[in-house]
Design a protein around this motif. Structure first.
Motif, PDB file in Angstrom:
ATOM      1  N   GLU A 168      25.185  -4.005  -5.293  1.00  0.00           N
ATOM      2  CA  GLU A 168      24.203  -3.010  -4.847  1.00  0.00           C
ATOM      3  C   GLU A 168      23.254  -3.594  -3.817  1.00  0.00           C
ATOM      4  O   GLU A 168      23.032  -2.993  -2.753  1.00  0.00           O
ATOM      5  N   TRP A 169      22.683  -4.780  -4.082  1.00  0.00           N
ATOM      6  CA  TRP A 169      21.778  -5.393  -3.120  1.00  0.00           C
ATOM      7  C   TRP A 169      22.493  -5.872  -1.863  1.00  0.00           C
ATOM      8  O   TRP A 169      21.990  -5.679  -0.749  1.00  0.00           O
ATOM      9  N   PRO A 170      23.675  -6.473  -1.976  1.00  0.00           N
ATOM     10  CA  PRO A 170      24.414  -6.788  -0.753  1.00  0.00           C
ATOM     11  C   PRO A 170      24.671  -5.576   0.137  1.00  0.00           C
ATOM     12  O   PRO A 170      24.599  -5.683   1.371  1.00  0.00           O
ATOM     13  N   LEU A 216      29.904 -17.396   0.125  1.00  0.00           N
ATOM     14  CA  LEU A 216      29.509 -16.018   0.416  1.00  0.00           C
ATOM     15  C   LEU A 216      28.633 -15.418  -0.680  1.00  0.00           C
ATOM     16  O   LEU A 216      28.134 -14.303  -0.523  1.00  0.00           O
ATOM     17  N   GLY A 217      28.478 -16.107  -1.792  1.00  0.00           N
ATOM     18  CA  GLY A 217      27.605 -15.648  -2.864  1.00  0.00           C
ATOM     19  C   GLY A 217      26.359 -16.503  -2.935  1.00  0.00           C
ATOM     20  O   GLY A 217      26.198 -17.468  -2.198  1.00  0.00           O
ATOM     21  N   GLY A 218      25.450 -16.153  -3.854  1.00  0.00           N
ATOM     22  CA  GLY A 218      24.238 -16.944  -3.992  1.00  0.00           C
ATOM     23  C   GLY A 218      23.165 -16.224  -4.772  1.00  0.00           C
ATOM     24  O   GLY A 218      23.440 -15.319  -5.565  1.00  0.00           O
ATOM     25  N   ILE A 219      21.928 -16.625  -4.535  1.00  0.00           N
ATOM     26  CA  ILE A 219      20.785 -16.084  -5.252  1.00  0.00           C
ATOM     27  C   ILE A 219      20.587 -14.619  -4.863  1.00  0.00           C
ATOM     28  O   ILE A 219      20.517 -14.291  -3.679  1.00  0.00           O
ATOM     29  N   GLN A 220      20.509 -13.757  -5.867  1.00  0.00           N
ATOM     30  CA  GLN A 220      20.319 -12.339  -5.562  1.00  0.00           C
ATOM     31  C   GLN A 220      18.875 -12.096  -5.145  1.00  0.00           C
ATOM     32  O   GLN A 220      17.936 -12.587  -5.767  1.00  0.00           O
ATOM     33  N   THR A 221      18.702 -11.338  -4.057  1.00  0.00           N
ATOM     34  CA  THR A 221      17.370 -11.060  -3.526  1.00  0.00           C
ATOM     35  C   THR A 221      17.233  -9.595  -3.173  1.00  0.00           C
ATOM     36  O   THR A 221      18.211  -8.904  -2.897  1.00  0.00           O
ATOM     37  N   GLY A 256      23.501 -16.096  -0.267  1.00  0.00           N
ATOM     38  CA  GLY A 256      24.676 -15.384   0.219  1.00  0.00           C
ATOM     39  C   GLY A 256      24.361 -14.657   1.506  1.00  0.00           C
ATOM     40  O   GLY A 256      24.921 -13.601   1.784  1.00  0.00           O
ATOM     41  N   PHE A 257      23.431 -15.260   2.315  1.00  0.00           N
ATOM     42  CA  PHE A 257      22.926 -14.696   3.574  1.00  0.00           C
ATOM     43  C   PHE A 257      22.202 -13.376   3.367  1.00  0.00           C
ATOM     44  O   PHE A 257      22.022 -12.603   4.287  1.00  0.00           O
ATOM     45  N   GLY A 258      21.785 -13.128   2.113  1.00  0.00           N
ATOM     46  CA  GLY A 258      20.988 -11.951   1.789  1.00  0.00           C
ATOM     47  C   GLY A 258      21.567 -11.160   0.641  1.00  0.00           C
ATOM     48  O   GLY A 258      22.744 -10.782   0.671  1.00  0.00           O
ATOM     49  N   GLY A 259      20.758 -10.951  -0.402  1.00  0.00           N
ATOM     50  CA  GLY A 259      21.159 -10.088  -1.501  1.00  0.00           C
ATOM     51  C   GLY A 259      22.112 -10.703  -2.492  1.00  0.00           C
ATOM     52  O   GLY A 259      22.490 -10.063  -3.465  1.00  0.00           O
ATOM     53  N   ARG A 287      12.854 -11.723  -2.019  1.00  0.00           N
ATOM     54  CA  ARG A 287      12.375 -12.170  -3.321  1.00  0.00           C
ATOM     55  C   ARG A 287      13.557 -12.397  -4.257  1.00  0.00           C
ATOM     56  O   ARG A 287      14.420 -11.535  -4.406  1.00  0.00           O
ATOM     57  N   ALA A 288      13.604 -13.580  -4.884  1.00  0.00           N
ATOM     58  CA  ALA A 288      14.670 -13.864  -5.836  1.00  0.00           C
ATOM     59  C   ALA A 288      14.527 -12.965  -7.055  1.00  0.00           C
ATOM     60  O   ALA A 288      13.416 -12.740  -7.552  1.00  0.00           O
TER      61      ALA A 288
END
Length: 552
Positions: free
Chosen positions: A91-93, A489-494, A519-522, A499-500
């Motif tokens: 959803e955030w991505p 391509l993944g990472g901390i959800q923002t 993940g370059f965003g989200g 904001r993490a």
């Protein structure tokens, strides 16, 4: 060992591109900023410095001058067809993808031009897809090369950092490795870790991990404990979507050894949620660097579309897995073959027109903004100097005057024993026979003829179609290709402010993430596939968002 203590308004962990952007945005908003990194200052700019400098724009002046008709609607269709979002955590991505598309079609170019960033006038066409209209790939060329490549995109932000440092508004602390974030009442209020011994290592080289002290950095007396985290993740072998085997047993390394992903776990320990960790971006056109900077250093060939691509046994890759069309699809297919390598069979005429090499150091004309060298290397006859060096010195290259001698050279290389030489011979001969006819059933030849209708391809990127065995196009060239690690391509959800977020989807107070760490965003803005030119742009956009929000 002594512990050093510092106070700041905004702490930026990691001085890659997104960290530099966030720091300059926070300084511009009047905050006291501290930037720390575990490496010596020689690595300022991180992975972005090494990059080719490709940026994704939508409906740019460069596109319009090249006769390319683009729109945000078409770019959105391409992004969604490429990403394949299919999880609740996407959803955030999705939201980040829409915001980034608006940025790429809107103020991104003007924002960079205001900072002195220029662009090569010919727009490249990366990740061409080759499937249906709503499938993966860029429908039109969108790959804009920064004039100055990676160093050219890093420079305005590193210069701004230096100016802020001179004025006392910003502090830079090299050789500071974060081991944990400090929390109080559920908010991130600082960080602590190790101070590492000074290191004379040049950019990209491994540096010492000797610990000589400790440090603690906390929020200032005004109670502002805003923290921002950014550390790029070292791509590690994992399974890929669509693959039927695990990732390759042997992979070349596309990033320096210090890119270790350690801050992911530090952020997780502070309450941040990590998503889409199985999604990785590996290139399939990696070659062993004959002059390596870091261990197992690989360089990527950014190929034009003409080379014949064979798997390790000599079988031709299926449609539409042609050079430059679908990186992830090609990787997934190669995982089914039982081997970790593949082959290009091509001609010198194709190499000199279509082989570009990733990396700022492999493109001295563009990186050095040298117009005369550019004209000589890109438009004159013969390969560029760096490409010629690989032809001469590269361990993965075979250069011979005729097919039979080429086949013998391929068979003699490590992995060459898997080749069915009769199959390779048949593929080359059949391909050459098809190209002599105005009509063809060979989809790659049909695509070649179509691509040369684009002025940019015809001018500098796609060789006139010809037989691989044509003596006037020779000598013949074979290249052994490896899988090359590059990005997570993944990472901390923002959220859209960087904001993490925690497992319940709520912001972790005081903690922000940007760049590859997010993940370059989200937590995964690219989904399963990236459109190229969107990695640097993702660092710019996510760093800007996080820096501005942290300053607020």
């Amino acid at each position: 060992m002594a512990t050093r203590t510092h106070e700041t308004d905004v702490l930026v962990i990691g001085w890659g591109l997104s960290g530099l952007v966030a720091a300059t945005e926070a300084v511009a908003a009047g905050r006291r900023v501290t930037v720390i990194d575990q490496e010596p200052r020689s690595n300022l700019g991180g992975q972005a410095w090494w990059s080719f400098g490709g940026l994704f724009f939508v409906d740019s002046p460069e596109q319009r001058r090249m006769g390319i008709r683009d729109s945000i609607e078409l770019a959105r269709e391409d992004w969604l067809g490429n990403a394949g979002f299919d999880r609740p955590e996407d959803e955030w991505p999705r939201r980040w993808a829409e915001a980034y598309l608006q940025f790429a079609a809107g103020e991104k170019r003007a924002w960079l031009r205001e900072r002195g960033v220029g662009f090569f006038p010919v727009v490249g066409w990366a990740e061409r897809g080759g499937y249906g209209a709503i499938g993966p790939g860029n429908s039109v060329p969108r790959f804009h090369i920064t004039w100055g490549t990676g160093p050219g995109i890093v420079a305005p932000f590193s210069d701004a950092l230096s100016e802020a440092e001179k004025s006392g508004r910003l502090t830079v602390l090299p050789r500071h490795r974060v081991t944990a974030l400090i929390t109080a009442d559920g908010a991130v209020t600082g960080a602590h870790g190790d101070v590492l011994a000074d290191s004379p290592a040049d950019r990209g080289e491994e540096s010492s991990r000797e610990v000589v002290g400790g440090f603690e950095i906390t929020g200032g007396s005004d109670g502002r404990g805003i923290r921002r985290h950014r550390r790029q993740s070292r791509p590690r072998p994992q399974s890929m979507a669509g693959a039927t085997r695990d990732s390759p047993g042997r992979m070349l390394t596309g990033v320096p050894a210090y890119v270790d992903g350690s801050m992911h776990e530090v952020a997780r320990s502070a309450g941040a949620r990590l998503t889409n960790e199985d999604r990785m971006w590996h290139y399939v056109e990696g070659i062993t660097n004959w002059d390596p900077v870091w261990p197992s250093h690989g360089i990527r060939i950014l190929p034009g579309p003409s080379s014949l691509w064979l798997d390790a046994t000599g079988a031709r890759l299926p449609v539409p897995l042609f050079p430059g069309f679908d990186t992830l699809g090609t990787l997934a297919h190669l995982r089914t073959t039982g081997y970790d390598h593949s082959w290009f069979v091509t001609s010198l005429k194709i190499v000199e027109k279509e082989f570009a090499l990733s990396g700022s150091e492999q493109n001295p004309d563009l990186t050095g903004k040298d117009v005369q060298l550019l004209l000589k290397s890109r438009l004159a006859k013969g390969p560029t100097g760096p490409v010629q060096a690989f032809l001469d010195e590269g361990p993965d290259f075979v250069v011979e005057d005729d097919l039979e001698t080429l086949l013998s050279g391929m068979a003699a290389m490590s992995g060459g024993e898997a080749l069915d030489l009769d199959r390779v011979r048949r593929e080359v001969v059949a391909r050459d026979r098809e190209i002599e006819n105005d009509f063809t059933k060979d989809a790659q030849i049909g695509m070649l003829r179509s691509m040369r209708a684009y002025r940019g391809d015809r001018l500098i990127r796609t060789a006139p179609p010809h037989r691989l065995q044509d003596p006037s196009a020779g000598p013949m060239v074979a290249v052994k290709l490896h899988v090359l690690t590059r990005k997570s391509l993944g990472g901390i959800q923002t959220d859209l402010d960087g904001r993490a977020l925690d497992g319940a989807g709520n912001p972790v107070p005081g903690l922000y993430a940007a760049g590859e760490a997010s993940g370059f965003g989200g937590g995964g803005v690219h989904g399963y596939r990236a459109l190229e030119g969107t990695f640097l742009g993702g660092c710019l956009f996510s760093g800007r968002q996080a820096g501005r929000a942290a300053a607020r």
